[in-house]
Design a protein around this motif. Sequence first.
Motif, PDB file in Angstrom:
ATOM      1  N   THR A   4       3.001   2.812   7.647  1.00  0.00           N
ATOM      2  CA  THR A   4       4.273   2.072   7.732  1.00  0.00           C
ATOM      3  C   THR A   4       4.808   1.783   6.331  1.00  0.00           C
ATOM      4  O   THR A   4       4.178   1.036   5.567  1.00  0.00           O
ATOM      5  CB  THR A   4       4.080   0.743   8.513  1.00  0.00           C
ATOM      6  OG1 THR A   4       3.477   1.042   9.762  1.00  0.00           O
ATOM      7  CG2 THR A   4       5.406   0.040   8.740  1.00  0.00           C
ATOM      8  N   ASP A  16      -1.375   3.623   4.217  1.00  0.00           N
ATOM      9  CA  ASP A  16      -0.765   3.058   5.424  1.00  0.00           C
ATOM     10  C   ASP A  16       0.360   3.978   5.899  1.00  0.00           C
ATOM     11  O   ASP A  16       1.009   4.641   5.097  1.00  0.00           O
ATOM     12  CB  ASP A  16      -0.215   1.651   5.175  1.00  0.00           C
ATOM     13  CG  ASP A  16      -0.112   0.862   6.471  1.00  0.00           C
ATOM     14  OD1 ASP A  16      -0.985   0.001   6.716  1.00  0.00           O
ATOM     15  OD2 ASP A  16       0.820   1.120   7.256  1.00  0.00           O
ATOM     16  N   LYS A  68     -12.613 -10.853   6.774  1.00  0.00           N
ATOM     17  CA  LYS A  68     -12.494  -9.954   5.614  1.00  0.00           C
ATOM     18  C   LYS A  68     -13.661 -10.207   4.633  1.00  0.00           C
ATOM     19  O   LYS A  68     -14.168  -9.271   4.018  1.00  0.00           O
ATOM     20  CB  LYS A  68     -11.133 -10.128   4.940  1.00  0.00           C
ATOM     21  CG  LYS A  68     -10.024  -9.453   5.780  1.00  0.00           C
ATOM     22  CD  LYS A  68      -8.693  -9.475   5.099  1.00  0.00           C
ATOM     23  CE  LYS A  68      -7.640  -8.577   5.755  1.00  0.00           C
ATOM     24  NZ  LYS A  68      -7.421  -8.728   7.193  1.00  0.00           N
ATOM     25  N   ALA A  99      -5.117   1.791   6.515  1.00  0.00           N
ATOM     26  CA  ALA A  99      -4.230   0.810   7.159  1.00  0.00           C
ATOM     27  C   ALA A  99      -4.213  -0.466   6.310  1.00  0.00           C
ATOM     28  O   ALA A  99      -4.384  -1.573   6.823  1.00  0.00           O
ATOM     29  CB  ALA A  99      -4.666   0.522   8.586  1.00  0.00           C
ATOM     30  N   ASP A 149      -0.741   8.974   7.603  1.00  0.00           N
ATOM     31  CA  ASP A 149      -1.338   8.584   8.874  1.00  0.00           C
ATOM     32  C   ASP A 149      -2.852   8.808   8.765  1.00  0.00           C
ATOM     33  O   ASP A 149      -3.286   9.921   8.437  1.00  0.00           O
ATOM     34  CB  ASP A 149      -0.729   9.473   9.977  1.00  0.00           C
ATOM     35  CG  ASP A 149      -1.271   9.154  11.358  1.00  0.00           C
ATOM     36  OD1 ASP A 149      -2.360   8.559  11.468  1.00  0.00           O
ATOM     37  OD2 ASP A 149      -0.597   9.520  12.330  1.00  0.00           O
ATOM     38  N   ALA A 150      -3.621   7.781   9.046  1.00  0.00           N
ATOM     39  CA  ALA A 150      -5.080   7.892   8.910  1.00  0.00           C
ATOM     40  C   ALA A 150      -5.657   9.012   9.790  1.00  0.00           C
ATOM     41  O   ALA A 150      -6.679   9.605   9.456  1.00  0.00           O
ATOM     42  CB  ALA A 150      -5.735   6.559   9.278  1.00  0.00           C
ATOM     43  N   SER A 177      -9.303  -2.507   8.423  1.00  0.00           N
ATOM     44  CA  SER A 177      -9.238  -3.772   9.157  1.00  0.00           C
ATOM     45  C   SER A 177      -8.019  -3.728  10.078  1.00  0.00           C
ATOM     46  O   SER A 177      -6.894  -3.518   9.610  1.00  0.00           O
ATOM     47  CB  SER A 177      -9.129  -4.928   8.154  1.00  0.00           C
ATOM     48  OG  SER A 177      -9.089  -6.157   8.826  1.00  0.00           O
TER      49      SER A 177
HETATM   50  C1  SAM Z   1      -2.309  -5.565  11.398  1.00  0.00           C
HETATM   51  S1  SAM Z   1      -1.947  -4.586  10.020  1.00  0.00           S
HETATM   52  C2  SAM Z   1      -3.443  -4.764   9.100  1.00  0.00           C
HETATM   53  C3  SAM Z   1      -3.251  -4.624   7.636  1.00  0.00           C
HETATM   54  C4  SAM Z   1      -4.488  -4.848   6.799  1.00  0.00           C
HETATM   55  N1  SAM Z   1      -5.546  -3.918   7.094  1.00  0.00           N
HETATM   56  C5  SAM Z   1      -4.998  -6.254   6.941  1.00  0.00           C
HETATM   57  O1  SAM Z   1      -6.102  -6.413   7.441  1.00  0.00           O
HETATM   58  O2  SAM Z   1      -4.315  -7.191   6.575  1.00  0.00           O
HETATM   59  C6  SAM Z   1      -2.204  -2.993  10.739  1.00  0.00           C
HETATM   60  C7  SAM Z   1      -1.733  -1.880   9.817  1.00  0.00           C
HETATM   61  O3  SAM Z   1      -2.233  -0.662  10.352  1.00  0.00           O
HETATM   62  C8  SAM Z   1      -1.303   0.341  10.013  1.00  0.00           C
HETATM   63  N2  SAM Z   1      -1.618   1.515  10.821  1.00  0.00           N
HETATM   64  C9  SAM Z   1      -1.712   1.586  12.154  1.00  0.00           C
HETATM   65  N3  SAM Z   1      -2.038   2.826  12.527  1.00  0.00           N
HETATM   66  C10 SAM Z   1      -2.158   3.556  11.395  1.00  0.00           C
HETATM   67  C11 SAM Z   1      -2.505   4.910  11.118  1.00  0.00           C
HETATM   68  N4  SAM Z   1      -2.752   5.778  12.101  1.00  0.00           N
HETATM   69  N5  SAM Z   1      -2.572   5.309   9.841  1.00  0.00           N
HETATM   70  C12 SAM Z   1      -2.308   4.438   8.823  1.00  0.00           C
HETATM   71  N6  SAM Z   1      -1.966   3.155   9.026  1.00  0.00           N
HETATM   72  C13 SAM Z   1      -1.902   2.720  10.293  1.00  0.00           C
HETATM   73  C14 SAM Z   1       0.035  -0.316  10.310  1.00  0.00           C
HETATM   74  O4  SAM Z   1       1.086   0.354   9.693  1.00  0.00           O
HETATM   75  C15 SAM Z   1      -0.206  -1.712   9.750  1.00  0.00           C
HETATM   76  O5  SAM Z   1       0.194  -1.809   8.413  1.00  0.00           O
END
Ligand code: SAM
Length: 227
Positions: free
Chosen positions: A79, A77, A37, A54, A102-103, A118
Motif C-alpha cells: 500500500t 508494503d 512487537k 507489510a 506485494d509480499a 506483523s
Molecule cells: C495492519 S498494517 C500492519 C503494519 C505493520 N506491520 C505494523 O505492525 O504496524 C497491515 C499492512 O499489511 C500490508 N499488506 C497486506 N497484504 C500485503 C501484501 N500481500 N504484501 C505487502 N503488504 C501487505 C498493508 O498494506 C498494510 O500496510
Amino acid sequence: MIKDNPKELIPKFFNSTANSYDSIVNWTTFGKDSYWKNKILEQLSTEKSVLDLACGTGILTKQIAEKIPHAKITGVDVTKNYLEKAKEKLKSYQKISFVNQDAENLNLGKKFDCITASYLPKYCTPDVLVRKCLEHINEGGKIILHDFTYPKNKSIQKFWNFYFKGLYLAGFFMPNWKQVFVDLPHLIRTTNWVKDYEDAMMDYGLKIRTQNLTCGTSSIIVGTKIS
Ligand SMILES: C[S@@+](CC[C@H](N)C(=O)[O-])C[C@H]1O[C@@H](n2cnc3c(N)ncnc32)[C@H](O)[C@@H]1O
C-alpha cells in the motif's frame, strides 16, 4: 460484507487509514500492539539484515533499527500511502530502505538473516508466503510471523465479541475505519492462519515454535531455516 478472499480487503482497509494507523493500533489493542512487537524483537540479536514484510507505517521497522542499529533493514508494503508514511517518519534512519511490492510476489534479488511480518499472515496464502520468505532468507535465518487470533476460551470470546461490537459502533464516527471494524472481526474469527502456516513451514522443513499471547488474542510463529 466480507469477501471470500482476504486479499480483497487490503485496499478497503488500508487506502485511507495511513495517517491515523499508529494511534488506532495502539488504542484499539489497549497498548498490546507494543507488547506483541516486543515479543518479536526478543527474537532478534545479531542479525546483519532484516526484511520487514507489510511494514505499514514502519512502527516495527523503526523498533528493529533501534534494537540492532548495525543491521540493514528493508521494509516492504503493497500500500503506497502506508509506505510513504513510513518513509517520511524514518527518513533519518540511514540503514532502512523501503520497497513497494506485494509480499506474495516478492522479488528483491537478495537474502536476509531474518524476516518479520506483523499483521500480514491472515491476508496471504500460507504456502505462497512461506515459499517467498524461503527465497529471501539465509540458512539459519528466522521467519517471524505475527497476527491476531480468535481466543479459544469461551468467556474471553464473549468479551472479544462485545469489544468488537463497540468498535463497530465507533466506526460510525470514524468513516475511514468503519470498513475495518466491520470486516476485521469476521476475518479473525474465520482465519486458521496459525495452523496453516505451521503446516506450510513444516512441509518446507522449517523448525517452528509458536507463542500464544494475551489470552489467545494474538500469536507469533518463529520458523527457522535449518542449515
Ligand atoms: C495492519 S498494517 C500492519 C503494519 C505493520 N506491520 C505494523 O505492525 O504496524 C497491515 C499492512 O499489511 C500490508 N499488506 C497486506 N497484504 C500485503 C501484501 N500481500 N504484501 C505487502 N503488504 C501487505 C498493508 O498494506 C498494510 O500496510
